[in-house]
Scaffold this motif. Sequence first.
Motif, PDB file in Angstrom:
ATOM      1  N   THR A 165      -5.341  -3.078   7.861  1.00 17.59           N
ATOM      2  CA  THR A 165      -4.319  -4.317   7.372  1.00 17.59           C
ATOM      3  C   THR A 165      -4.534  -5.357   8.410  1.00 17.59           C
ATOM      4  O   THR A 165      -4.269  -6.481   8.000  1.00 17.59           O
ATOM      5  CB  THR A 165      -2.922  -3.773   7.226  1.00 17.59           C
ATOM      6  OG1 THR A 165      -2.519  -3.613   8.553  1.00 17.59           O
ATOM      7  CG2 THR A 165      -2.979  -2.596   6.253  1.00 17.59           C
ATOM      8  N   SER A 185      -1.868   5.160   0.527  1.00 20.89           N
ATOM      9  CA  SER A 185      -2.388   5.774   1.761  1.00 20.89           C
ATOM     10  C   SER A 185      -1.539   7.066   2.092  1.00 20.89           C
ATOM     11  O   SER A 185      -1.858   8.002   2.435  1.00 20.89           O
ATOM     12  CB  SER A 185      -2.341   4.657   3.011  1.00 20.89           C
ATOM     13  OG  SER A 185      -3.386   3.816   2.825  1.00 20.89           O
ATOM     14  N   ASP A 211       0.846  -1.185   0.000  1.00 16.96           N
ATOM     15  CA  ASP A 211       0.086   0.121   0.053  1.00 16.96           C
ATOM     16  C   ASP A 211       0.858   1.251   0.033  1.00 16.96           C
ATOM     17  O   ASP A 211       1.427   1.492   1.011  1.00 16.96           O
ATOM     18  CB  ASP A 211      -0.951   0.030   1.143  1.00 16.96           C
ATOM     19  CG  ASP A 211      -1.821   1.190   1.382  1.00 16.96           C
ATOM     20  OD1 ASP A 211      -1.909   2.206   0.408  1.00 16.96           O
ATOM     21  OD2 ASP A 211      -2.530   1.690   2.165  1.00 16.96           O
TER      22      ASP A 211
END
Length: 445
Positions: A219, A163, A160
């Motif tokens: 997560t 973000s 990721d």
Amino acid sequence: MDSTSLTHQPIPTLLRQLSIPSSLGMLFNTLYNIVDTYYAGLISTEALAALSASSFLFFLVIGLAYGGTSALTALIGHAYGKQHIFLASLIAKKGVALIIGVGMILGLLGFFFASPLLYTIGTEERYHALALSFIEVILLGSALFFANFALNSVLVATGDTKSYRNTLIFGFFANIVFNPLFIYGWGFIPAMGIAGIAFATVLVQAINAAYLLYKSLQTGLINFTCKEHFYPDRRIYKEFITQATPPGLNMLMMSFCSIIALHFVTLYGYQAVAGYGIGYRVEQLMLLPSLGISSATLSLVSNNMGAGKLERVRQTLFYALSYGYTLGLIGMGILLLSGKWLVSQFDPSSEVISYGTTYIYVMLFLFCGYVTHFSCVATLQGIKKPAMIFYVGFFRQILAPSVVYTLIVSYFELSFMWMWIGLGCIVYSSALALLYYTYLKLKSL
């Protein structure tokens, strides 16, 4: 993105998917710093010099954060690639707690010693008070910077990179609003001057830390179901420190390198300091895509190394260098055409423009050398072989610049331009050595 994607999809596709959001975020982060530079320039040239001096001092404080966060990404990535999710979660919790704790300690130490440190790096009396008012606020909020770095390392390890990009984009637009608000004051908010720039930065960091914590909770690697998971663990800390020390010291030495350079730049006068600060920020714009690629490289190498897919590790470095060199050459062309105009937007002084432009025109030829460093360092961290990073870093950041700058500035008394030509020789010689070493390590896997 799950670990299966990171270990199965084509490497070029993954590099683009991971590096584009990261590069975009870094672009807005640099634009954020440019907004700070712009508003400091509205205050005075002395304020610009103060911002440059205090910013380089803060880089010294956060240098260790880089080693910790890159090590955290590598260790989580290895466990994640092996599908050891509980271990990945345990490493994430203990790593984040440690990094934030270190940030608090370093921030307090920096706060109490900020004034003599500024004098040590050559800050002149005419802008020392301005630099101190800025850096003291930043240092008191340093734990928030460390929290953002740590939480982002958890997210990057899982693929990721969006973000953190979101926080940097938000920060840029928030900074445009917050800077004039706190610099000039409004209503019950007092006018803070250059300290207002620092206060705006700390406020943005606080908001972003809350958002990254929320994304990390999603997560599953970070949660608060068992507080003991955040407690120190000798075995995990030992491996963490082993992985974090070389890149952390390398980044710390990069900070020292900036301070060493700043010390010699001050010998040319405060206008040279202001021009150097502007040029440095403009230069970073063109290096952002390569930094984004290095972040993606670390994520891909660590996950695929953990999964035992060594050929994909080698492919990652090859494509990272290929993309990085291509983007570096494009950046060189852009800066060659627009460098002077960009510098002139921050200060109308012909002397400041001359110093800033000189710096940019020399440094743009170093882009391919920096790309090599970024990609090789990320690869060595990803395969958990970071030791050489320290030795190359010591040569490139401390030993060679100290000798070269002393000869150029103090002994031969050459012009400002020759400082950066000397740096170019250092960068390319160390880049070639690091590339050769990385090649040997990958070949031996």
